[in-house]
Design an enzyme around this catalytic site. Sequence first.
Site, PDB file in Angstrom:
ATOM      1  N   THR A  92     -33.442  16.817  94.826  1.00  0.00           N
ATOM      2  CA  THR A  92     -32.178  16.914  95.063  1.00  0.00           C
ATOM      3  C   THR A  92     -31.865  16.965  96.520  1.00  0.00           C
ATOM      4  OG1 THR A  92     -32.470  19.225  94.997  1.00  0.00           O
ATOM      5  CG2 THR A  92     -31.710  18.331  92.913  1.00  0.00           C
TER       6      THR A  92
ATOM      7  N   LYS B 235     -32.928  12.472  85.891  1.00  0.00           N
ATOM      8  CA  LYS B 235     -34.192  12.121  86.831  1.00  0.00           C
ATOM      9  C   LYS B 235     -35.515  12.470  85.902  1.00  0.00           C
ATOM     10  CE  LYS B 235     -33.372  14.722  90.294  1.00  0.00           C
ATOM     11  NZ  LYS B 235     -31.746  15.218  89.978  1.00  0.00           N
ATOM     12  N   THR B 236     -35.531  13.639  85.232  1.00  0.00           N
ATOM     13  CA  THR B 236     -36.410  13.986  84.437  1.00  0.00           C
ATOM     14  C   THR B 236     -36.482  12.978  83.345  1.00  0.00           C
ATOM     15  OG1 THR B 236     -36.404  16.147  85.047  1.00  0.00           O
ATOM     16  CG2 THR B 236     -37.710  15.740  82.939  1.00  0.00           C
TER      17      THR B 236
ATOM     18  N   ASP C 149     -41.272  17.233  89.970  1.00  0.00           N
ATOM     19  CA  ASP C 149     -40.138  17.815  90.097  1.00  0.00           C
ATOM     20  C   ASP C 149     -40.232  18.380  91.633  1.00  0.00           C
ATOM     21  OD1 ASP C 149     -37.492  17.637  89.950  1.00  0.00           O
ATOM     22  OD2 ASP C 149     -37.748  19.403  88.301  1.00  0.00           O
TER      23      ASP C 149
ATOM     24  N   ARG D 109     -25.750  16.829  81.810  1.00  0.00           N
ATOM     25  CA  ARG D 109     -26.309  18.028  81.226  1.00  0.00           C
ATOM     26  C   ARG D 109     -25.090  19.026  80.906  1.00  0.00           C
ATOM     27  NH1 ARG D 109     -30.479  19.979  85.183  1.00  0.00           N
ATOM     28  NH2 ARG D 109     -31.922  18.923  83.625  1.00  0.00           N
TER      29      ARG D 109
END
Length: 365
Positions: free
Chosen positions: A174, A80-81, A125, A233
Amino acid sequence: MDWDDTSSETSAAAAADRLVGASADGEDQAVEAALRPKSLDEFVGQERVREQLDLVLKAALARGATADHVLLSGAPGLGKTTLSMIIAAEMGAPIRITSGPAIQHAGDLAAILSSLQEGEVLFLDEIHRMSRPAEEMLYMAMEDFRVDVIVGKGPGATAIPLELPPFTLVGATTRAGLLPPPLRDRFGFTAHMEFYEPAELERVIHRSARLLDLEVDTEGAAEIAGRSRGTPRIANRLLRRVRDYAQVKADGRITRDIAAVALGVYEVDGRGLDRLDRAVLQALLKLFGGGPVGLSTLAVAVGEERETVEEVAEPFLVREGLLARTPRGRIATPAAWAHLGLVPPQHGGGANGAGASGQQGLFGT
């Protein structure tokens, strides 16, 4: 601070300590900055989201306008980032990064919004954790590019309208279900980030290996991808740990055998389960015959906080089909027995609600 905040921080701290946790600490954030793709063409996976977002951005550029506000939802570690930074790069605009927990007052948000440049991308965020007064101010800012700044208190308070330059808000969450409908409706484009397939994670690993100047063969990348829980990640983190092992114990080249042994040292098994995951399953199977068992009892059995078991371990176990949540408690599935190499009890175990002793549950027949 209320109980929910405390629980969230407890589980977040536990997740950050896990090798297979999707949260990012300082080291992960530094490495991710170097590994992040810079354009949609470089971004691996999320094919449908990439295609849709590409149309949105190209159409905005063709009109000479700022892009619509974008909402990205999905589990941590899915990109997302990274996508927010790609949006700014594709639009040729600067990006401002902040988070919902950092905005506790409407004045905090007003200060950020009033300092934005025209066309700038504001990445927010954990937008679901923003305070309610700031959230209500954001409605007007997103729709009319204007905020009302309140000066004074009581009957003499005055609202001064402040015009804002057009900007693009990229919100990440999230927990999209926690966003109020008025806020969700103001996003022109919404996308849900899905977990990655192993083949996609292999591409991520090969790309990261090139950037880190590592030699990884096809089977070695597949071994790491299979233990990465569908999350880039985690794949990059496991790759770095396998790299360490290969450099110290081998010739630096990552093969399937090297990856398997290295991840065994770090207690990550073939399905991506770590020590905590296996402890929960072993307690459920060996102590309680497969369940059903209450969450608090299960947490005591593994020596962890209730919130840690519920928010850190259980989501992946449920997604893998190893554990099920029922109104009567947690039960193990046949796949859990098979994964740990155990044989279900003859009295049914978790399947019909009988515990290790064979005694029927409260609502058993």
